[in-house]
Design a protein around this motif. Structure first.
Motif, mmCIF file in Angstrom:
data_model
loop_
_atom_site.group_PDB
_atom_site.id
_atom_site.type_symbol
_atom_site.label_atom_id
_atom_site.label_comp_id
_atom_site.label_asym_id
_atom_site.label_seq_id
_atom_site.Cartn_x
_atom_site.Cartn_y
_atom_site.Cartn_z
ATOM 1 N N VAL A 27 0.864 -1.184 0.000
ATOM 2 C CA VAL A 27 0.000 0.000 0.000
ATOM 3 C C VAL A 27 0.896 1.229 0.000
ATOM 4 C CG1 VAL A 27 -1.761 1.287 1.255
ATOM 5 C CG2 VAL A 27 -1.849 -1.209 1.201
ATOM 6 N N LYS A 28 0.995 1.887 -1.131
ATOM 7 C CA LYS A 28 1.868 3.058 -1.266
ATOM 8 C C LYS A 28 1.089 4.344 -1.540
ATOM 9 C CE LYS A 28 5.660 2.781 -0.923
ATOM 10 N NZ LYS A 28 6.484 2.775 0.311
ATOM 11 N N ASN A 29 -0.245 4.228 -1.668
ATOM 12 C CA ASN A 29 -1.078 5.424 -1.863
ATOM 13 C C ASN A 29 -1.715 5.826 -0.547
ATOM 14 O OD1 ASN A 29 -0.753 5.369 -4.763
ATOM 15 N ND2 ASN A 29 -2.252 3.720 -4.807
ATOM 16 N N VAL A 30 -1.647 7.107 -0.226
ATOM 17 C CA VAL A 30 -2.315 7.645 0.960
ATOM 18 C C VAL A 30 -3.164 8.827 0.513
ATOM 19 C CG1 VAL A 30 -2.046 8.723 3.220
ATOM 20 C CG2 VAL A 30 -0.440 6.941 2.499
ATOM 21 N N VAL A 31 -4.449 8.775 0.805
ATOM 22 C CA VAL A 31 -5.362 9.872 0.485
ATOM 23 C C VAL A 31 -5.820 10.500 1.785
ATOM 24 C CG1 VAL A 31 -7.609 10.498 -0.486
ATOM 25 C CG2 VAL A 31 -6.102 8.944 -1.735
ATOM 26 N N LEU A 32 -5.584 11.806 1.935
ATOM 27 C CA LEU A 32 -5.872 12.545 3.154
ATOM 28 C C LEU A 32 -7.128 13.407 2.973
ATOM 29 C CD1 LEU A 32 -2.204 13.776 3.743
ATOM 30 C CD2 LEU A 32 -3.310 11.819 4.848
ATOM 31 N N VAL A 33 -8.028 13.329 3.936
ATOM 32 C CA VAL A 33 -9.297 14.070 3.868
ATOM 33 C C VAL A 33 -9.392 14.999 5.075
ATOM 34 C CG1 VAL A 33 -11.805 13.886 3.712
ATOM 35 C CG2 VAL A 33 -10.359 12.092 2.714
ATOM 36 N N HIS A 34 -9.552 16.289 4.823
ATOM 37 C CA HIS A 34 -9.630 17.242 5.936
ATOM 38 C C HIS A 34 -11.031 17.279 6.541
ATOM 39 C CE1 HIS A 34 -11.883 20.455 3.847
ATOM 40 N NE2 HIS A 34 -11.163 20.168 2.764
ATOM 41 N N ASP A 69 -21.742 15.161 -1.443
ATOM 42 C CA ASP A 69 -20.770 15.850 -2.293
ATOM 43 C C ASP A 69 -19.345 15.562 -1.834
ATOM 44 O OD1 ASP A 69 -22.815 16.955 -3.762
ATOM 45 O OD2 ASP A 69 -22.702 18.931 -2.821
ATOM 46 N N ASP A 70 -19.153 15.516 -0.519
ATOM 47 C CA ASP A 70 -17.808 15.296 0.023
ATOM 48 C C ASP A 70 -17.338 13.861 -0.203
ATOM 49 O OD1 ASP A 70 -17.931 17.922 0.814
ATOM 50 O OD2 ASP A 70 -18.533 17.477 2.870
ATOM 51 N N VAL A 71 -18.250 12.924 -0.118
ATOM 52 C CA VAL A 71 -17.916 11.529 -0.423
ATOM 53 C C VAL A 71 -17.577 11.394 -1.898
ATOM 54 C CG1 VAL A 71 -18.848 9.181 -0.591
ATOM 55 C CG2 VAL A 71 -19.252 10.542 1.483
ATOM 56 N N ALA A 72 -18.350 12.059 -2.742
ATOM 57 C CA ALA A 72 -18.095 12.009 -4.193
ATOM 58 C C ALA A 72 -16.733 12.609 -4.528
ATOM 59 C CB ALA A 72 -19.202 12.756 -4.938
ATOM 60 N N ALA A 73 -16.370 13.702 -3.871
ATOM 61 C CA ALA A 73 -15.070 14.331 -4.106
ATOM 62 C C ALA A 73 -13.936 13.396 -3.708
ATOM 63 C CB ALA A 73 -14.976 15.640 -3.326
ATOM 64 N N THR A 74 -14.133 12.642 -2.646
ATOM 65 C CA THR A 74 -13.119 11.700 -2.183
ATOM 66 C C THR A 74 -13.000 10.529 -3.153
ATOM 67 O OG1 THR A 74 -13.574 12.321 0.109
ATOM 68 C CG2 THR A 74 -12.403 10.250 -0.245
ATOM 69 N N ARG A 75 -14.120 10.028 -3.613
ATOM 70 C CA ARG A 75 -14.097 8.929 -4.589
ATOM 71 C C ARG A 75 -13.417 9.357 -5.883
ATOM 72 N NH1 ARG A 75 -20.235 6.956 -3.227
ATOM 73 N NH2 ARG A 75 -19.702 5.393 -1.654
ATOM 74 N N ARG A 76 -13.575 10.618 -6.224
ATOM 75 C CA ARG A 76 -12.958 11.147 -7.436
ATOM 76 C C ARG A 76 -11.431 11.054 -7.335
ATOM 77 N NH1 ARG A 76 -15.554 16.018 -7.175
ATOM 78 N NH2 ARG A 76 -17.487 14.959 -7.657
ATOM 79 N N VAL A 77 -10.911 11.348 -6.159
ATOM 80 C CA VAL A 77 -9.461 11.271 -5.942
ATOM 81 C C VAL A 77 -9.017 9.811 -5.865
ATOM 82 C CG1 VAL A 77 -7.590 11.834 -4.342
ATOM 83 C CG2 VAL A 77 -9.362 13.527 -4.825
ATOM 84 N N LEU A 78 -9.811 8.973 -5.228
ATOM 85 C CA LEU A 78 -9.479 7.545 -5.148
ATOM 86 C C LEU A 78 -9.371 6.928 -6.537
ATOM 87 C CD1 LEU A 78 -11.776 6.356 -2.199
ATOM 88 C CD2 LEU A 78 -9.272 6.455 -2.193
ATOM 89 N N ALA A 79 -10.202 7.374 -7.439
ATOM 90 C CA ALA A 79 -10.208 6.817 -8.796
ATOM 91 C C ALA A 79 -8.917 7.123 -9.558
ATOM 92 C CB ALA A 79 -11.402 7.354 -9.579
ATOM 93 N N LEU A 80 -8.167 8.102 -9.100
ATOM 94 C CA LEU A 80 -6.915 8.473 -9.759
ATOM 95 C C LEU A 80 -5.727 7.640 -9.288
ATOM 96 C CD1 LEU A 80 -7.200 12.383 -9.609
ATOM 97 C CD2 LEU A 80 -7.794 10.877 -11.526
ATOM 98 N N GLN A 81 -5.916 6.881 -8.209
ATOM 99 C CA GLN A 81 -4.807 6.114 -7.643
ATOM 100 C C GLN A 81 -4.607 4.805 -8.418
ATOM 101 O OE1 GLN A 81 -3.380 8.041 -5.200
ATOM 102 N NE2 GLN A 81 -5.135 9.341 -5.716
ATOM 103 N N LYS A 82 -3.375 4.345 -8.413
ATOM 104 C CA LYS A 82 -3.041 3.055 -9.014
ATOM 105 C C LYS A 82 -2.651 2.100 -7.906
ATOM 106 C CE LYS A 82 -1.501 5.021 -13.409
ATOM 107 N NZ LYS A 82 -0.370 5.169 -14.366
ATOM 108 N N GLY A 83 -3.461 1.075 -7.691
ATOM 109 C CA GLY A 83 -3.214 0.145 -6.601
ATOM 110 C C GLY A 83 -4.026 0.486 -5.368
ATOM 111 N N LYS A 84 -3.744 -0.216 -4.293
ATOM 112 C CA LYS A 84 -4.488 -0.050 -3.055
ATOM 113 C C LYS A 84 -4.151 1.274 -2.362
ATOM 114 C CE LYS A 84 -6.853 -3.888 -2.976
ATOM 115 N NZ LYS A 84 -8.338 -3.899 -2.952
ATOM 116 N N THR A 85 -5.133 1.782 -1.604
ATOM 117 C CA THR A 85 -4.988 3.082 -0.947
ATOM 118 C C THR A 85 -5.339 2.991 0.538
ATOM 119 O OG1 THR A 85 -5.497 4.332 -2.971
ATOM 120 C CG2 THR A 85 -5.898 5.448 -0.879
ATOM 121 N N LEU A 86 -4.597 3.739 1.342
ATOM 122 C CA LEU A 86 -4.938 3.941 2.745
ATOM 123 C C LEU A 86 -5.641 5.289 2.827
ATOM 124 C CD1 LEU A 86 -4.722 2.997 5.703
ATOM 125 C CD2 LEU A 86 -2.532 4.199 5.838
#
Length: 251
Positions: A27-34, A69-86
Motif C-alpha cells: 500500500v503506497k497510496n495515501v489519500v488525506l481528507v480534511h 458531495d464530500d464523499v463524491a469528491a473523495t471517490r474522485r481522488v481515489l479513482a486516480l490512484q493506481k493500486g491499493k490506498t490507505l
C-alpha cells in the motif's frame, strides 16, 4: 521418473504462484481528507513526511456542501490512484472516509481525531453522546457553519502558534449545516482494518467520544496529548502512525 519429474515441476510452479499471490500488494497510496472548519493545506507537514518515505500522497479538497458531495469528491481522488490506498480522515473527514472507504481500492482507514459513525448516525447524533468542550460553532443566515475566529485557537488548535491558528481561522471552509445532520451509510470500518488517533486535549470532539467510537470499530488506537489539530501540531507522530498502518496492510 519422467512423470514424477513433471509432477514435481508442476507442483513447484503451483506453490510458487500461490506464494506470490498470498503476499499482500504494497500500500503506497495515501489519500488525506480534511475535516470541517479547515482545508487540505493543514495536511502539508504530514504529506511531506510521507512523500519522503516513498508514499504517493493526495489531498482531497472536498466542498463541504453536503456529505454526499464530500464523499463524491473523495471517490474522485481515489479513482486516480493506481493500486491499493490507505484512506485518512480528520474530524468530519471521518464521516466521509467511513462511506468512501467502501470503495474496493481502499485497503484500510485511519481516523485522526475523527468521527467514526455507525449506520444511521449523523455527526450531531454522535456529538450529542459526549458533547465537546467548545461551544463556538456558529451558523450563518444561509445555514453554513463556522468556528468563531476568536475561539479558534483555544478550541481547535491550542498547541499551534497563535499566528498559525489565526490564519487557519481566517481561511476555514464553512460547512453546510445539513452535512452534520445527514445519517451515515454502512461504514467501511466494519469490513476493513482501521486505526484511530485520540487527541486527549481535544475541545472540538470529546476525547471520550473518540475512545468510544474507536473501541466500537475495533480500531487500533493511539492516544496523543494534543489539540483537535493534532495532524498539524504533531505531524511526525501522525505520519508515523499512517506509515505503520500502511506497512501492516502490506504484510
Amino acid at each position: 521418473m519422467f512423470k514424477k519429474s513433471l509432477t514435481s515441476l508442476a507442483l513447484s510452479l503451483f506453490l510458487s504462484t500461490f506464494a506470490q499471490a498470498s503476499v499482500a500488494e504494497p500500500v503506497k497510496n495515501v489519500v488525506l481528507v480534511h475535516g470541517a472548519f479547515a482545508d487540505g493545506s493543514g495536511w502539508l507537514p504530514v504529506a511531506r513526511i510521507l512523500g519522503k518515505e516513498g508514499y504517493n500522497v493526495s489531498v482531497v479538497q472536498e466542498p463541504e456542501t453536503s456529505l454526499a458531495d464530500d464523499v463524491a469528491a473523495t471517490r474522485r481522488v481515489l479513482a486516480l490512484q493506481k493500486g491499493k490506498t490507505l484512506l485518512v480522515g480528520h474530524s468530519y473527514g471521518g464521516m466521509i472516509i467511513s462511506e468512501a472507504g467502501n470503495d474496493p481500492s481502499v485497503a484500510g482507514l485511519v481516523y485522526v481525531a475523527a468521527f467514526q459513525p455507525e449506520k444511521g448516525e449523523s455527526l450531531l447524533t454522535l456529538a450529542g453522546k459526549n458533547p465537546p468542550a467548545s461551544k463556538a460553532i456558529t451558523e450563518t443566515t444561509d445555514h453554513y457553519l463556522y468556528l468563531k475566529p476568536e475561539n479558534f485557537h483555544a478550541d481547535f488548535a491550542a498547541d499551534l502558534p497563535a499566528k498559525e491558528a489565526d490564519f487557519m481561522a481566517r481561511s476555514q471552509v464553512m460547512t453546510a449545516a445539513a452535512a452534520f445532520n445527514t445519517p451515515a451509510g454502512a461504514p467501511a470500518w466494519k469490513s476493513k482494518p482501521s486505526w484511530a488517533v485520540v487527541s486527549t486535549e481535544d475541545r472540538a470532539i470529546n476525547p471520550e467520544l473518540e475512545r468510544f467510537m474507536a473501541q466500537r470499530a475495533h480500531s487500533t488506537v493511539t492516544e496523543l496529548k494534543g489539540s483537535h489539530a493534532i495532524y498539524a501540531s504533531q505531524p511526525e507522530k501522525v505520519a508515523a502512525l499512517i506509515e505503520k498502518a500502511a506497512k501492516s496492510l502490506s504484510q
